[in-house]
Design a protein around this motif. Structure first.
Motif, PDB file in Angstrom:
ATOM      1  N   SER A 116      28.015  39.327 106.202  1.00 49.26           N
ATOM      2  CA  SER A 116      28.339  40.593 106.859  1.00 49.26           C
ATOM      3  C   SER A 116      29.800  40.619 107.284  1.00 49.26           C
ATOM      4  CB  SER A 116      27.408  40.864 108.036  1.00 49.26           C
ATOM      5  OG  SER A 116      27.420  39.788 108.917  1.00 49.26           O
ATOM      6  N   VAL A 117      30.352  39.465 107.689  1.00 53.41           N
ATOM      7  CA  VAL A 117      31.763  39.429 108.076  1.00 53.41           C
ATOM      8  C   VAL A 117      32.635  39.677 106.853  1.00 53.41           C
ATOM      9  CG1 VAL A 117      33.636  37.970 108.939  1.00 53.41           C
ATOM     10  CG2 VAL A 117      31.436  37.986 110.108  1.00 53.41           C
ATOM     11  N   PHE A 118      32.262  39.095 105.709  1.00 56.36           N
ATOM     12  CA  PHE A 118      33.071  39.318 104.493  1.00 56.36           C
ATOM     13  C   PHE A 118      32.985  40.783 104.050  1.00 56.36           C
ATOM     14  CE2 PHE A 118      33.782  39.225  99.839  1.00 56.36           C
ATOM     15  CZ  PHE A 118      35.121  38.872  99.893  1.00 56.36           C
ATOM     16  N   GLY A 119      31.796  41.384 104.176  1.00 59.44           N
ATOM     17  CA  GLY A 119      31.637  42.803 103.854  1.00 59.44           C
ATOM     18  C   GLY A 119      32.546  43.655 104.720  1.00 59.44           C
ATOM     19  N   PHE A 120      32.628  43.307 106.014  1.00 63.09           N
ATOM     20  CA  PHE A 120      33.489  44.063 106.920  1.00 63.09           C
ATOM     21  C   PHE A 120      34.958  43.864 106.547  1.00 63.09           C
ATOM     22  CE2 PHE A 120      35.794  44.949 110.835  1.00 63.09           C
ATOM     23  CZ  PHE A 120      35.330  46.225 111.058  1.00 63.09           C
ATOM     24  N   TRP A 121      35.287  42.649 106.127  1.00 58.06           N
ATOM     25  CA  TRP A 121      36.651  42.347 105.676  1.00 58.06           C
ATOM     26  C   TRP A 121      37.038  43.260 104.503  1.00 58.06           C
ATOM     27  CZ3 TRP A 121      40.844  39.920 107.297  1.00 58.06           C
ATOM     28  CH2 TRP A 121      41.825  39.568 106.373  1.00 58.06           C
TER      29      TRP A 121
END
Lengths: 208, 113
Positions: A24-29
């Protein structure tokens, strides 16, 4: 034996949670990177349209008559930079699972961010009162679109921060909260980077 | 207790910075920011030199922020962050300089008529 089993179960669960957090953090990135390109477009339109004042008051004119203060942009920069640092400290406390430390630094970051927003709104009102409105000419149109979009991002970041402050207050810092806090920290630091480009190429270059 | 342990077990300094790294990043940011403001306030450089200096200082500031605050690095687990970041910067630069180049040429061609 049963102790061992629970340990492996916990570890497996933890591993899974960590994987989920990373995704989810990479998606937000990736979202932030698309935002970066949006700001690229806004900077491009500002670069083309700046200086096209027609009959509207010019930036230099407003500066010379002290309708724009040099110190305002310096204060805005200081507030945003300090807010970014404060949120960094909140993340360090969150990684140590310290609820009160996380909350205190988050509130500090939110207050500093609100200070930035207040100064920016005050400056916008001031500009509009002196005839530099988004509708007055190409320059001010591009200016309000670019700086206003950044201001809108800060506003949404503040709302998000208030929501997370309330969630941390109620639920504490648990593994479920970490991806949310990490995403907001990325967003908040990213806004600082956009502001560097805004004050360098919009404000300082017009004042040079 | 287990919950707490789960969060802190992989905390350390790995991947998300320490107080020292945040302070170093902050001090460097302040230095570069003050330098940008000083160049403009003192009017010590010509307009084109000021533009170039502001550009260089902005790149330095972005580099500091990305390294110390966003924790983007060449480490294997951060590789995809770094590549997507560099690609976006590349696209943004193509948009900005491409637009300026095209609009500059359009200006010249319109003048000729």
């Amino acid at each position: 034996m049963s102790e061992n089993n629970t340990m492996t179960a916990n570890a497996a669960h933890h591993e899974h949670a960590h994987e989920h957090e990373n995704h989810s953090v990479f998606g937000f990135w990736i979202y932030l990177m698309s935002d970066c390109i949006i700001f690229g477009c806004l900077f491009a339109s500002y670069a083309v349209l700046h200086g096209q004042f027609f009959n509207a008051p010019t930036f230099k004119g407003l500066l010379d008559s002290h309708d724009i203060e040099f110190s305002t942009v310096a204060w805005e920069t200081a507030l945003l930079l300090l807010s970014s640092l404060a949120f960094g400290f909140a993340m360090i406390e969150a990684h140590k699972s310290k609820k009160s430390g996380t909350l205190i630094w988050m509130v500090v970051a939110a207050v500093l961010g609100a200070g930035f927003l207040a100064l920016e709104i005050k400056e916008f009102m001031h500009l509009i009162a002196h005839g530099a409105t988004p509708a007055s000419c190409a320059h001010w149109s591009a200016f309000f679109t670019l700086v206003g979009t950044h201001g809108l991002h800060v506003t949404l970041g503040l709302i998000w921060m208030i929501v997370l402050i309330i969630q941390v207050m109620i639920k504490g810092v648990n593994p479920k909260m970490m991806p949310r806090l990490t995403c907001l920290s990325l967003f908040w630091h990213f806004l600082d980077i956009i502001w560097i480009c805004v004050f360098s190429f919009v404000y300082l270059l017009s004042m040079a | 207790m287990t919950e707490n342990h789960a969060v802190s077990s992989h905390a350390g300094d790995h991947g998300h910075g320490s107080v020292t790294s945040y302070i170093i990043g902050f001090i460097l940011s302040v230095l570069f920011t003050v330098a940008s403001f000083a160049i403009v306030i003192t009017h010590s450089l010509s307009f084109s030199a000021t533009t170039a200096a502001l550009g260089v200082l902005a790149v330095l500031q972005i580099f500091v922020q990305v390294t110390f605050f966003l924790h983007v690095s060449a480490a294997p687990e951060k590789r995809s962050d770094l590549i997507s970041f560099l690609f976006s910067i590349f696209v943004a630069l193509v948009i900005v300089f491409g637009t300026l180049f095209v609009m500059h040429n359009v200006g010249h061609l319109m003048m000729a008529r």
